[in-house]
Scaffold this active site. Structure first.
Site, PDB file in Angstrom:
ATOM      1  N   LYS A  40     -33.152   2.161  54.051  1.00  0.00           N
ATOM      2  CA  LYS A  40     -33.738   0.978  53.417  1.00  0.00           C
ATOM      3  C   LYS A  40     -34.980   1.344  52.615  1.00  0.00           C
ATOM      4  CE  LYS A  40     -32.096  -2.669  56.525  1.00  0.00           C
ATOM      5  NZ  LYS A  40     -32.517  -3.749  57.464  1.00  0.00           N
ATOM      6  N   SER A 122     -43.742 -15.305  63.088  1.00  0.00           N
ATOM      7  CA  SER A 122     -43.025 -15.764  64.266  1.00  0.00           C
ATOM      8  C   SER A 122     -41.894 -16.699  63.847  1.00  0.00           C
ATOM      9  CB  SER A 122     -43.980 -16.435  65.255  1.00  0.00           C
ATOM     10  OG  SER A 122     -43.329 -16.702  66.484  1.00  0.00           O
ATOM     11  N   LYS A 125     -38.022 -20.467  67.188  1.00  0.00           N
ATOM     12  CA  LYS A 125     -37.425 -20.223  68.501  1.00  0.00           C
ATOM     13  C   LYS A 125     -38.466 -19.853  69.559  1.00  0.00           C
ATOM     14  CE  LYS A 125     -33.108 -19.142  66.269  1.00  0.00           C
ATOM     15  NZ  LYS A 125     -33.602 -19.734  65.006  1.00  0.00           N
ATOM     16  N   VAL A 166     -35.096 -17.977  57.157  1.00  0.00           N
ATOM     17  CA  VAL A 166     -35.241 -18.130  55.708  1.00  0.00           C
ATOM     18  C   VAL A 166     -33.847 -18.105  55.075  1.00  0.00           C
ATOM     19  CG1 VAL A 166     -36.184 -17.112  53.606  1.00  0.00           C
ATOM     20  CG2 VAL A 166     -37.526 -17.091  55.730  1.00  0.00           C
ATOM     21  N   GLY A 168     -30.795 -17.303  53.139  1.00  0.00           N
ATOM     22  CA  GLY A 168     -30.349 -16.125  52.416  1.00  0.00           C
ATOM     23  C   GLY A 168     -30.886 -14.806  52.933  1.00  0.00           C
TER      24      GLY A 168
END
Length: 286
Positions: A40, A122, A125, A166, A168
């Site tokens: 990545k 954060s 959840k 978020v 997508g």
């Protein structure tokens, strides 16, 4: 902002935050991408050619490496985490090692390096959690907010942002369903069409984190609670309909809630509900 480090910097949020900072007028410091995924990092380096970027291979579980990476840094954005709910259900100890112990490492390394500002990301959840992921992020929130009572007068100031998935982002339902549709699927798996979730764009997520960073300037009071946005919500079945695909309905697992909440009274069940047409339009920008 001067020298800034993003943990988990090669994720969806890290990429978006890096792009925003690099095009912000006046940002002249180093932007350090700290992550454990070399592939990545290579992909991100290939897409962002900027002399202000620096690259650190490292894990938040490794406090000595964090200390080295934080030398000379003024702002830390802590985005690194294990986030898959089902991963936490089957591997709770690993989630604790990254989300809780890793957060402790970030806090202690920031103190040792005399960083000025630390903002941790954060999740909804973490509010009234029912899963190892939620519990681990709730503990991380407490660690960061309470760290404000542990620092010297010139030590770091800490803040937390809390929001939902978020739209997508990597591993979320939209790219998963799009990949299935592109491969010819006419139906996608849906745990429960009545499930509701908050809708947040990546730009909104970046804006909220930058708001928290700016709020840590010395002229403002130290935050005592997470920064929480007000967001619309949608039903999972409506999202599938907006994407023009059928559903194979399953069962919501015990470690997921039918509705998420950011705080008392801020629940996806009662939030402003997006229509199918509104979802279709919003999907054009994801």
């Amino acid at each position: 902002m001067s020298d800034t480090l993003i943990t988990g910097g090669t994720g969806s949020f890290g990429n978006a935050m890096a792009k925003r900072l690099l095009r912000t007028p006046g940002f002249q410091g180093r932007l350090i991408i700290y992550s454990r995924d070399e592939v990545k990092q290579w992909r991100m380096r290939s897409s962002m050619d900027d002399q202000r970027l620096r690259w650190f291979i490292g894990d938040v579980r490794d406090q000595p490496r964090l200390r080295r990476a934080l030398e000379g840094v003024s702002t830390v954005i802590h985005a690194a985490a294990l986030k898959r709910i089902e991963v936490g259900h089957y591997n709770p100890l690993e989630m604790v090692k990254t989300n809780v112990l890793g957060s402790m490492n970030v806090i202690e390394a920031a103190m040792d390096a005399k960083v000025q500002r630390v903002v941790a990301l954060s999740t909804d959840k973490a509010y009234q959690p029912v899963s190892p992921y939620g519990y681990s992020k709730a503990m991380a929130e407490s660690l960061f907010l309470q760290a404000n009572h542990m620092t010297a007068k010139d030590g770091p100031r800490f803040a937390v942002t809390r929001y939902g998935n978020v739209a997508g982002s990597t591993g979320s339902v939209i790219p998963i369903w799009r990949e299935m549709i592109a491969a010819g699927a006419t139906e996608v798996p849906v745990t429960d069409p009545q499930v509701t979730r908050f809708w947040m764009t990546m730009d909104q997520a970046v804006d909220l984190v930058l708001q928290a960073v700016n709020a840590l300037d010395p002229e403002y009071a130290i935050p005592k609670a997470p920064f929480i946005p007000t967001l619309p919500a949608y039903q999972l079945g409506d999202l599938a309909r907006a994407m023009g695909v059928g559903m194979v309905v399953g069962k919501l697992p015990d470690w997921e809630k039918p509705h998420e909440s950011m705080s008392e009274g801020n629940c996806s069940r009662t939030a402003n509900r997006m229509t199918i047409d509104e979802l279709r339009d919003a999907l054009k920008h994801v």
